[in-house]
Design an enzyme around this catalytic site. Structure first.
Site, short mmCIF file in Angstrom:
data_model
loop_
_atom_site.label_atom_id
_atom_site.label_comp_id
_atom_site.label_asym_id
_atom_site.label_seq_id
_atom_site.Cartn_x
_atom_site.Cartn_y
_atom_site.Cartn_z
N GLY A 81 -3.62 17.39 1.86
CA GLY A 81 -2.41 16.96 1.17
C GLY A 81 -2.67 16.75 -0.31
NE ARG A 82 -3.66 11.41 -0.18
CZ ARG A 82 -4.22 10.32 0.33
NH1 ARG A 82 -4.07 9.17 -0.27
NH2 ARG A 82 -4.93 10.39 1.45
CG LEU B 285 -8.78 10.17 2.40
CD1 LEU B 285 -9.35 8.77 2.54
CD2 LEU B 285 -8.52 10.47 0.91
CE1 TYR C 195 9.28 8.94 8.97
CE2 TYR C 195 7.32 10.32 9.14
CZ TYR C 195 8.14 9.47 8.40
OH TYR C 195 7.81 9.14 7.11
N PRO D 30 2.15 19.23 5.26
CG PRO D 30 3.25 18.81 7.27
CD PRO D 30 1.94 19.18 6.70
C1 LIG Z 1 3.73 12.91 -1.32
C2 LIG Z 1 3.40 12.94 0.14
C3 LIG Z 1 4.37 13.33 1.05
C4 LIG Z 1 4.08 13.39 2.41
N1 LIG Z 1 5.02 13.86 3.28
C5 LIG Z 1 4.66 14.16 4.55
C6 LIG Z 1 5.52 14.92 5.38
O1 LIG Z 1 6.58 15.40 4.97
N2 LIG Z 1 5.11 15.14 6.65
C7 LIG Z 1 3.91 14.70 7.13
O2 LIG Z 1 3.60 14.94 8.29
N3 LIG Z 1 3.07 14.02 6.34
C8 LIG Z 1 3.40 13.77 5.06
N4 LIG Z 1 2.51 13.17 4.23
C9 LIG Z 1 1.15 12.91 4.72
C10 LIG Z 1 0.27 14.13 4.39
O3 LIG Z 1 0.75 15.30 5.01
C11 LIG Z 1 -1.19 13.88 4.82
O4 LIG Z 1 -1.21 13.72 6.22
C12 LIG Z 1 -1.77 12.65 4.16
O5 LIG Z 1 -1.49 12.66 2.77
C13 LIG Z 1 -3.28 12.58 4.36
O6 LIG Z 1 -3.90 13.76 3.87
P1 LIG Z 1 -4.64 13.80 2.43
O7 LIG Z 1 -5.67 12.69 2.44
O8 LIG Z 1 -5.25 15.16 2.36
O9 LIG Z 1 -3.61 13.58 1.37
C14 LIG Z 1 2.79 13.05 2.88
C15 LIG Z 1 1.83 12.64 1.95
C16 LIG Z 1 2.11 12.60 0.60
C17 LIG Z 1 1.02 12.21 -0.36
#
Ligand SMILES: Cc1cc2nc3c(=O)[nH]c(=O)nc-3n(C[C@H](O)[C@H](O)[C@H](O)COP(=O)(O)O)c2cc1C
Length: 368
Positions: free
Chosen positions: A323-324, A301, A182, A24
């Site tokens: 995510g990213r 990551l 949260y 998300p």
């Molecule tokens: C633009 C953005 C928005 C995010 N919004 C949420 C969110 O709505 N809910 C949530 O649980 N985490 C949110 N996160 C965290 C990501 O879901 C994820 O846990 C975090 O980016 C680490 O994963 P990654 O390294 O694959 O990006 C957000 C991250 C990014 C970059």
């Protein structure tokens, strides 16, 4: 090559075609909490080839539960219709199951989006009263009002109402947000919860309200649809939530019919020291899966196909959440399959891009 990453996984009545989930991610672009054309494009794109599960952004159960004025809600007929339109488009053309993350920001509400500085809204910008287990602010943000018992009853009703709306809007899975600092996480952590009633003090008491909300949501959500939880398993701050408490919470969730836990960390206290590194939550996920025995997802990551395959093939987690990495590459699962030597079908209309149709690989099929 056989791949665990590309093997299906069942969560109640929902079978995901692979073990890759889109995390998300708030888009900070809603008006009155409604989805709009950006969401059609963004989620539509991700539904084609990012993963087997696409979980929509943190969507709040009330306007006052929003992080910012531009955050999503699912608490009105208008909200419901707007999100339904996006879900229907994703399901009509895409290949992913569609989930939603339901939440309330608690003391982290009433702020400007992170890209604009992530600070508390000023009164002249439309700041609203925030709520939390105790009147303790996050950093120098708003000091929240401590929730009264009656407020807790209302909050349960709001989570239930959003759960029912999520079903009507066509969502196939819910992730209950109990992480990232949260409201639910604020109850779980002793750093933010200093209540003296049955909702504060011991870890059992701090878990009480999140468990009540979860149980009510489970009751309101169809039996064949999965409901899981995103957890920050540690606050990365002395005296905060830690893995042993998170394991206790997960054991209780499991008893209530929780279908999965999505392992993340942090977000509760600005003093946190997070040791960012590739797959930095995998060790926690492995312990969670081993000790609780619930379907475990891991986020943070995870970016490489071989890394993702190793995580699930070694049994450290059942699914990877990205995510990213998928923002960067919305066809991540296609590219991962090719790198891992797995032949996966593409969604209709996209088949000409399939590697098997490249002449250099399969000249005969290319002529057909
Ligand atoms: C633009 C953005 C928005 C995010 N919004 C949420 C969110 O709505 N809910 C949530 O649980 N985490 C949110 N996160 C965290 C990501 O879901 C994820 O846990 C975090 O980016 C680490 O994963 P990654 O390294 O694959 O990006 C957000 C991250 C990014 C970059």
């Amino acid at each position: 090559m056989s791949s665990v990453l590309f093997s299906p996984i069942a969560l109640r009545g929902l079978t995901l075609k692979n073990r890759i989930a889109v995390s998300p991610m708030c888009q900070y672009i809603c008006d009155d909490g409604n989805a709009n054309d950006w969401h059609l494009m963004h989620y539509g794109s991700l539904a084609l080839g990012a993963g087997g599960l696409l979980t929509f952004e943190m969507t709040n159960v009330s306007p006052s539960g929003r992080i910012s004025q531009k955050c999503a809600t699912l608490c009105s007929d208008e909200n419901e219709a707007s999100w339904k339109r996006v879900v229907e488009l994703c399901k009509k053309f895409g290949g992913a199951a569609i989930g939603i993350e339901l939440a309330h920001a608690g003391r982290k509400a009433s702020t400007v989006p992170p890209a604009q500085g992530g600070r508390a809204l000023k009164p002249e910008e439309g700041a609203w009263e925030t709520v939390a287990p105790s009147a303790l602010p996050y950093a120098d943000w708003h000091t929240p009002r401590a929730l009264a018992k009656g407020d807790l009853v209302t909050l349960v009703d709001e989570f239930v109402a959003s759960t029912q709306r999520a079903h009507r809007a066509g969502f196939e899975l819910i992730e209950f947000h109990a992480g990232h600092g949260y409201l639910m996480h604020q109850f779980l952590s002793a750093l933010s919860n200093q209540r003296t009633d049955e909702y504060g003090g011991s870890v059992e008491n701090r878990m009480r309200f999140p468990l009540q909300v979860f149980a009510a949501m489970r009751e309101a959500w169809p039996k064949d649809k999965p409901l899981g939880v995103r957890l920050s398993v540690t606050d990365w701050v002395e005296g905060g939530l830690d893995m042993s408490q998170s394991l206790l919470f997960a054991h209780q969730l499991k008893k209530l019919g929780c279908d999965f836990v999505d392992v993340s960390s942090g977000g509760l206290d600005h003093r946190q020291q997070v040791p960012f590194a590739p797959g930095y939550h995998v060790g926690f996920a492995e312990q969670m899966k081993r000790e609780v025995g619930m379907t475990t997802m891991v986020v943070g990551l995870v970016t490489g196909p071989k890394q993702a395959e190793e995580i699930v093939a070694s049994g450290k987690a059942d699914m990877v959440v990205m995510g990213r990495g998928v923002l960067y590459n919305p066809r991540w699962s296609w590219h991962a399959a090719e790198e891992l030597g797995v032949d996966i079908p593409y969604v209709p209309k996209m088949f000409p891009a399939h590697p098997s149709l490249r002449p250099a690989v399969f000249p005969n099929r290319a002529k057909a």
